[in-house]
Design a protein around this motif. Structure first.
Motif, PDB file in Angstrom:
ATOM      1  N   ILE A 478       0.860  -1.187   0.000  1.00 45.89           N
ATOM      2  CA  ILE A 478       0.000   0.000   0.000  1.00 45.89           C
ATOM      3  C   ILE A 478       0.895   1.235   0.000  1.00 45.89           C
ATOM      4  O   ILE A 478       1.709   1.421   0.919  1.00 45.89           O
ATOM      5  CB  ILE A 478      -0.906   0.021   1.246  1.00 45.89           C
ATOM      6  N   PRO A 479       0.757   2.116  -0.998  1.00 49.13           N
ATOM      7  CA  PRO A 479       1.573   3.350  -1.021  1.00 49.13           C
ATOM      8  C   PRO A 479       1.121   4.322   0.062  1.00 49.13           C
ATOM      9  O   PRO A 479      -0.061   4.427   0.372  1.00 49.13           O
ATOM     10  CB  PRO A 479       1.326   3.895  -2.416  1.00 49.13           C
ATOM     11  N   GLU A 480       2.093   5.036   0.640  1.00 51.82           N
ATOM     12  CA  GLU A 480       1.804   6.047   1.644  1.00 51.82           C
ATOM     13  C   GLU A 480       2.524   7.337   1.282  1.00 51.82           C
ATOM     14  O   GLU A 480       3.006   7.476   0.160  1.00 51.82           O
ATOM     15  CB  GLU A 480       2.196   5.540   3.024  1.00 51.82           C
ATOM     16  N   GLY A 481       2.637   8.261   2.224  1.00 58.38           N
ATOM     17  CA  GLY A 481       3.234   9.554   1.917  1.00 58.38           C
ATOM     18  C   GLY A 481       4.700   9.631   2.237  1.00 58.38           C
ATOM     19  O   GLY A 481       5.370   8.609   2.428  1.00 58.38           O
ATOM     20  N   VAL A 482       5.210  10.842   2.351  1.00 60.86           N
ATOM     21  CA  VAL A 482       6.626  11.047   2.594  1.00 60.86           C
ATOM     22  C   VAL A 482       6.959  11.047   4.080  1.00 60.86           C
ATOM     23  O   VAL A 482       8.125  11.093   4.454  1.00 60.86           O
ATOM     24  CB  VAL A 482       7.102  12.383   1.955  1.00 60.86           C
TER      25      VAL A 482
END
Length: 483
Positions: A478-482
């Motif tokens: 799952i992609p997330e933020g920085v």
């Protein structure tokens, strides 16, 4: 949820940190190898070749297949204080020539339908009827040879007392190997006249038919040696020695040379006259040097190995204090494709004419390599350790959740998956894999938690008598933020 399929793996890689490793490399391929179809195959094991131990349970330092003119073949070994011949009826080794130097490594060749054996004492010869005698009574022949080779119809020997002299017999004719002083036909090459410093001959090889390769500890010297002794002439001196003469097979017309900095081929060394950065062991040179340091220079001579035509593999075995480890090179991939942790000590290697590979061990046994599912009862525990995968491009965080792979396997076993993030601790997950009609299971390991910018996996099992193949795997994340 996104998914990334991971396949097309190329090599074992110890030149990079797992955090900056190419995605097609693996940090460890323990007791697996990448096969020609790009699958991870768990290696086969070791099975006893002789079921009855050699008397005194010595180390087998040398294994040789003698091939007589009649077509008969014998397995000859050097162990303890004797040369032995294999008795296939009783599956044991019988003494062939005893009362020899204790624990010598030995070398052997066939010449004029005789078996010639050297081990540091007077060289011996054996007929197909197993009649034994000293090789020669000629006073010009060295009586302390540890290396023997047949090149251009002559026998070549070294001498421990004269370590820079290469001796050659008379050209092949009746009793040629008994003649070492025939005028203009037998004699020696004194390398002290061509090398800048003292050195020691450890072995010989033939390159491109007419070139005699003389391996020394600090140099490799190449002579153009035809059938006329008066025409022998120096071809090249290479300032790079060999650490062993027992892991130097001829492969595809070239000779493999394990040296102090890595494993090269003679052709590369001859072209550069130095250690080349494009050598065979480039991707694992730190591991190779680690093994050399662990052994110390006095034990480098016990490094052994050879080529298996059936798998297109070149093996280098390092008999370390804790046990033998091996680096496996694939000529299909032109790269190292495995690191094996062997359940037995390995001191010698021989590929037979039928393609079977034998290895000499301690405790009085010789083993068949790549045979069975254990190392003669010792479990094989394979593992793959990946680089860190940066599925979000390296600048963003992501959360890995599942790893899926299709495994071929021989029986029920427990699959284990370790994972760790670059910024967060990981965990170990296990999954029971049951036998089915196809012995093939689509395995999904869920329950992966945590987050990071990169994640590293270890895929393994610890079950004995189990063999698995892994063609590829995919990771769902799952992609997330920085932040």
């Amino acid at each position: 949820m996104q998914q990334t399929i991971l396949t097309e793996f190329k090599r074992l890689d110890r030149m990079h940190n797992p955090l900056n490793m190419p995605i097609d490399s693996l940090y460890d391929i323990q007791d697996f190898y990448i096969d020609k179809t790009n699958e991870f195959v768990q290696r086969n094991g070791l099975t006893k070749f002789n079921t009855t131990a050699i008397t005194g349970t010595p180390i087998t330092y040398y294994v040789f297949e003698a091939k007589w003119n009649s077509g008969t073949k014998d397995i000859i070994i050097r162990a303890g204080t004797a040369w032995y011949k294999y008795d296939s009826v009783n599956s044991e080794f019988d003494s062939l020539d005893g009362s020899r130097t204790s624990n010598a490594q030995g070398q052997a060749v066939m010449f004029s339908n005789e078996l010639i054996m050297v081990d540091g004492a007077t060289p011996r010869k054996c007929t197909s009827a197993y009649a034994l005698a000293n090789l020669s009574a000629d006073a010009s022949m060295p009586t302390d040879a540890t290396a023997v080779h047949v090149h251009q119809k002559r026998v070549w020997l070294n001498s421990t007392a004269n370590p820079m002299v290469a001796y050659f017999s008379k050209l092949n004719s009746a009793n040629a190997a008994d003649s070492w002083s025939a005028t203009d036909d037998a004699g020696n090459l004194n390398l002290a006249t061509v090398l800048p410093v003292g050195d020691t001959i450890i072995g010989y090889a033939t390159f491109a038919e007419v070139y005699l390769v003389i391996f020394l500890k600090r140099f490799i010297v190449i002579y153009n040696v035809g059938t006329v002794a008066t025409d022998f002439h120096l071809q090249e001196i290479i300032p790079s020695g060999a650490v062993t003469i027992y892991a130097n097979p001829t492969i595809g017309g070239d000779i493999v040379v394990p040296g102090t900095e890595g494993i090269n081929t003679l052709r590369i060394l001859a072209e550069t006259e130095d250690v080349n950065t494009d050598d065979l062991s480039y991707w694992v040179n730190p591991l190779y040097r680690e093994y050399l340091v662990s052994l110390t220079s006095s034990s480098w001579k016990y490094i052994n190995g050879g080529f298996s035509h059936s798998l297109n593999h070149y093996y280098v075995f390092f008999p370390l204090t804790a046990g033998t480890e091996a680096i496996v090179f694939s000529l299909d991939h032109k790269a190292p494709v495995g690191r094996w942790v062997m359940g037995k000590k390995i001191y010698s290697f021989c590929e037979r004419e039928n393609g079977t590979c034998l290895v000499g061990s301690d405790s009085g046994f010789v083993y068949t390599l790549n045979s069975g599912a254990t190392d003669s009862g010792t479990a094989i525990e394979p593992a793959i350790i990946t680089p860190f995968y940066f599925f979000a491009g390296g600048g963003n965080y992501f959360a890995a959740r599942e790893l899926e792979t299709e495994i071929e396997h021989t029986a029920t076993f427990t699959f284990k998956l370790d994972y760790v993030y670059d910024t967060q601790a990981g965990d170990t997950l296990t999954k029971s894999v049951s036998t089915n009609a196809l012995n093939r299971t689509l395995l999904n390991v869920s329950g992966i938690f945590g987050r990071g910018r990169g994640v590293q996996f270890k895929l393994y099992h610890t079950a004995s008598n189990r063999q698995i193949t892994i063609p590829r795997w995919l990771v769902r994340h799952i992609p997330e933020g920085v932040k």
